[in-house]
Design a protein around this motif. Sequence first.
Motif, PDB file in Angstrom:
ATOM      1  N   GLY A 231       0.827  -1.194   0.000  1.00  0.00           N
ATOM      2  CA  GLY A 231       0.000   0.000   0.000  1.00  0.00           C
ATOM      3  C   GLY A 231       0.861   1.242   0.000  1.00  0.00           C
ATOM      4  O   GLY A 231       1.998   1.242  -0.441  1.00  0.00           O
ATOM      5  N   PHE A 232       0.342   2.327   0.528  1.00  0.00           N
ATOM      6  CA  PHE A 232       1.094   3.574   0.507  1.00  0.00           C
ATOM      7  C   PHE A 232       0.650   4.471   1.633  1.00  0.00           C
ATOM      8  O   PHE A 232      -0.398   4.309   2.223  1.00  0.00           O
ATOM      9  CB  PHE A 232       0.965   4.278  -0.844  1.00  0.00           C
ATOM     10  CG  PHE A 232      -0.443   4.666  -1.207  1.00  0.00           C
ATOM     11  CD1 PHE A 232      -0.949   5.907  -0.866  1.00  0.00           C
ATOM     12  CD2 PHE A 232      -1.246   3.786  -1.914  1.00  0.00           C
ATOM     13  CE1 PHE A 232      -2.228   6.272  -1.218  1.00  0.00           C
ATOM     14  CE2 PHE A 232      -2.541   4.150  -2.268  1.00  0.00           C
ATOM     15  CZ  PHE A 232      -3.033   5.399  -1.917  1.00  0.00           C
ATOM     16  N   VAL A 233       1.517   5.414   1.956  1.00  0.00           N
ATOM     17  CA  VAL A 233       1.214   6.411   2.983  1.00  0.00           C
ATOM     18  C   VAL A 233       1.285   7.781   2.331  1.00  0.00           C
ATOM     19  O   VAL A 233       2.283   8.130   1.724  1.00  0.00           O
ATOM     20  CB  VAL A 233       2.223   6.326   4.144  1.00  0.00           C
ATOM     21  CG1 VAL A 233       1.943   7.412   5.175  1.00  0.00           C
ATOM     22  CG2 VAL A 233       2.173   4.957   4.793  1.00  0.00           C
ATOM     23  N   ILE A 234       0.239   8.559   2.440  1.00  0.00           N
ATOM     24  CA  ILE A 234       0.264   9.883   1.836  1.00  0.00           C
ATOM     25  C   ILE A 234       0.759  10.894   2.845  1.00  0.00           C
ATOM     26  O   ILE A 234       0.663  10.702   4.050  1.00  0.00           O
ATOM     27  CB  ILE A 234      -1.131  10.289   1.319  1.00  0.00           C
ATOM     28  CG1 ILE A 234      -2.158  10.307   2.457  1.00  0.00           C
ATOM     29  CG2 ILE A 234      -1.590   9.377   0.217  1.00  0.00           C
ATOM     30  CD1 ILE A 234      -3.498  10.833   2.032  1.00  0.00           C
TER      31      ILE A 234
ATOM     32  N   ALA B   6     -14.463  -0.603   4.974  1.00  0.00           N
ATOM     33  CA  ALA B   6     -13.039  -0.448   4.685  1.00  0.00           C
ATOM     34  C   ALA B   6     -12.418  -1.770   4.261  1.00  0.00           C
ATOM     35  O   ALA B   6     -11.660  -1.840   3.283  1.00  0.00           O
ATOM     36  CB  ALA B   6     -12.318   0.116   5.903  1.00  0.00           C
ATOM     37  N   THR B   7     -12.745  -2.835   4.974  1.00  0.00           N
ATOM     38  CA  THR B   7     -12.178  -4.151   4.663  1.00  0.00           C
ATOM     39  C   THR B   7     -12.561  -4.597   3.274  1.00  0.00           C
ATOM     40  O   THR B   7     -11.714  -5.035   2.474  1.00  0.00           O
ATOM     41  CB  THR B   7     -12.660  -5.189   5.691  1.00  0.00           C
ATOM     42  OG1 THR B   7     -12.254  -4.783   6.995  1.00  0.00           O
ATOM     43  CG2 THR B   7     -12.102  -6.566   5.389  1.00  0.00           C
ATOM     44  N   ARG B   8     -13.832  -4.488   2.939  1.00  0.00           N
ATOM     45  CA  ARG B   8     -14.299  -4.970   1.648  1.00  0.00           C
ATOM     46  C   ARG B   8     -13.781  -4.116   0.499  1.00  0.00           C
ATOM     47  O   ARG B   8     -13.445  -4.618  -0.573  1.00  0.00           O
ATOM     48  CB  ARG B   8     -15.830  -5.024   1.636  1.00  0.00           C
ATOM     49  CG  ARG B   8     -16.418  -5.654   0.377  1.00  0.00           C
ATOM     50  CD  ARG B   8     -15.821  -7.041   0.110  1.00  0.00           C
ATOM     51  NE  ARG B   8     -16.175  -8.000   1.135  1.00  0.00           N
ATOM     52  CZ  ARG B   8     -17.135  -8.915   0.988  1.00  0.00           C
ATOM     53  NH1 ARG B   8     -17.826  -8.960  -0.135  1.00  0.00           N
ATOM     54  NH2 ARG B   8     -17.367  -9.763   1.950  1.00  0.00           N
TER      55      ARG B   8
ATOM     56  N   THR C  53     -11.943   6.183   4.188  1.00  0.00           N
ATOM     57  CA  THR C  53     -10.961   6.811   3.300  1.00  0.00           C
ATOM     58  C   THR C  53      -9.556   6.644   3.856  1.00  0.00           C
ATOM     59  O   THR C  53      -8.607   6.364   3.109  1.00  0.00           O
ATOM     60  CB  THR C  53     -11.282   8.304   3.133  1.00  0.00           C
ATOM     61  OG1 THR C  53     -12.587   8.439   2.581  1.00  0.00           O
ATOM     62  CG2 THR C  53     -10.272   8.975   2.212  1.00  0.00           C
ATOM     63  N   HIS C  54      -9.401   6.793   5.159  1.00  0.00           N
ATOM     64  CA  HIS C  54      -8.090   6.622   5.793  1.00  0.00           C
ATOM     65  C   HIS C  54      -7.529   5.235   5.501  1.00  0.00           C
ATOM     66  O   HIS C  54      -6.346   5.084   5.152  1.00  0.00           O
ATOM     67  CB  HIS C  54      -8.214   6.846   7.294  1.00  0.00           C
ATOM     68  CG  HIS C  54      -6.915   6.747   8.039  1.00  0.00           C
ATOM     69  ND1 HIS C  54      -5.991   7.753   8.058  1.00  0.00           N
ATOM     70  CD2 HIS C  54      -6.383   5.733   8.778  1.00  0.00           C
ATOM     71  CE1 HIS C  54      -4.938   7.390   8.785  1.00  0.00           C
ATOM     72  NE2 HIS C  54      -5.163   6.165   9.231  1.00  0.00           N
ATOM     73  N   ALA C  55      -8.372   4.208   5.634  1.00  0.00           N
ATOM     74  CA  ALA C  55      -7.922   2.837   5.352  1.00  0.00           C
ATOM     75  C   ALA C  55      -7.553   2.662   3.890  1.00  0.00           C
ATOM     76  O   ALA C  55      -6.545   2.024   3.555  1.00  0.00           O
ATOM     77  CB  ALA C  55      -9.013   1.846   5.740  1.00  0.00           C
ATOM     78  N   LEU C  56      -8.357   3.243   2.999  1.00  0.00           N
ATOM     79  CA  LEU C  56      -8.098   3.088   1.567  1.00  0.00           C
ATOM     80  C   LEU C  56      -6.798   3.755   1.144  1.00  0.00           C
ATOM     81  O   LEU C  56      -6.016   3.180   0.383  1.00  0.00           O
ATOM     82  CB  LEU C  56      -9.265   3.647   0.759  1.00  0.00           C
ATOM     83  CG  LEU C  56     -10.526   2.782   0.730  1.00  0.00           C
ATOM     84  CD1 LEU C  56     -11.672   3.550   0.085  1.00  0.00           C
ATOM     85  CD2 LEU C  56     -10.271   1.482  -0.036  1.00  0.00           C
ATOM     86  N   VAL C  57      -6.549   4.975   1.611  1.00  0.00           N
ATOM     87  CA  VAL C  57      -5.349   5.675   1.154  1.00  0.00           C
ATOM     88  C   VAL C  57      -4.079   5.057   1.726  1.00  0.00           C
ATOM     89  O   VAL C  57      -2.986   5.328   1.227  1.00  0.00           O
ATOM     90  CB  VAL C  57      -5.403   7.178   1.471  1.00  0.00           C
ATOM     91  CG1 VAL C  57      -6.578   7.842   0.783  1.00  0.00           C
ATOM     92  CG2 VAL C  57      -5.423   7.436   2.968  1.00  0.00           C
ATOM     93  N   HIS C  58      -4.215   4.209   2.745  1.00  0.00           N
ATOM     94  CA  HIS C  58      -3.051   3.518   3.266  1.00  0.00           C
ATOM     95  C   HIS C  58      -2.877   2.120   2.687  1.00  0.00           C
ATOM     96  O   HIS C  58      -1.758   1.603   2.657  1.00  0.00           O
ATOM     97  CB  HIS C  58      -3.132   3.427   4.793  1.00  0.00           C
ATOM     98  CG  HIS C  58      -2.797   4.704   5.486  1.00  0.00           C
ATOM     99  ND1 HIS C  58      -3.695   5.734   5.633  1.00  0.00           N
ATOM    100  CD2 HIS C  58      -1.641   5.139   6.038  1.00  0.00           C
ATOM    101  CE1 HIS C  58      -3.112   6.732   6.269  1.00  0.00           C
ATOM    102  NE2 HIS C  58      -1.870   6.410   6.523  1.00  0.00           N
TER     103      HIS C  58
END
Length: 300
Positions: free
Chosen positions: A114-117, A251-253, A283-288
């Motif tokens: 994943g990534f960290v913004i 978030a999980t799905r 959104t926090h989970a997705l962007v990470h």
Amino acid sequence: MLRPVVAGVDGSPESLAATEWAAREALRRELPLHLVHASNWGPRSSTTDPASVVRRHLGRGVLRKAEEHLVRACPGVRLTDELVEGPATAALLAASNQAELMVLGSRGLSGFTGFVIGSVAQGIAARATRPVVLVQAGEEAEDEHRLDQDGRPSVRTGYQDIVLGLDLNDPSDEVIGFALETARVRGARLRVMHALSSPSLLSLGPGEIGLESAPERAEEWRGFLEAVLQVWRDKYPGVDVEATVVEDRAATRLVHASSGAGLIVVGRRRHERRVGPHAGPVTHALVHHAHCPVAVVSHD
């Protein structure tokens, strides 16, 4: 006047990946691309201050490098650029107000999936009034497409699905419209997903019955989702829309769904007050953790 696609540029490999994604999106939407580089100027800087002169020179170099890259990678895109003075978050937020959508790069973290913004991208995603797309480092044109017959990435195949995480308690027209238009310009399928959390005794109101089975609850919500989407199917008859209701954490799905998607779209309430530069837990989970770019669309 048409709004451009706007991309923030800082000279990093991540921002170059974001500008390339933005250029492809601008071509798909038949819009110009506007590159913005923001220098974090101090409050007392002057245009003749030696440090300010150096920052302007370096900023122009950053923009020139990005433009040269895009001329090779995305020929035909209409380019303009702007060197903006001021703190990066404020400057890019101002630029995003004039954008069809704002595209920002991610900050990679070696050794992690994943990534960290960074704080700038987080602040913009949490506060912008226009859609913001966050792009992972290393994102390439092939990643938006389905694998070919040999199981390899290829721009010669069709586009991967667009996934929309829709909260049926607050189904925003702005969010749905953005996702459908994104799917339309690609000729991609739109998968709309609503995550249904299990009811608890504490969440039941007076007189409510908590004995309804999970399949019955899912079917009831699926009917509601189909009703919400029907008007949009009529507006976008050429887009294949698949509606799904799942009993799981959103978030999980959605993170799981991102592995087979070209873009994940989620909404954010425009006037919701939060502590710090965050756009909500999903959104926090997705962007990470998402495996594809993430679009955050603000709405009333």
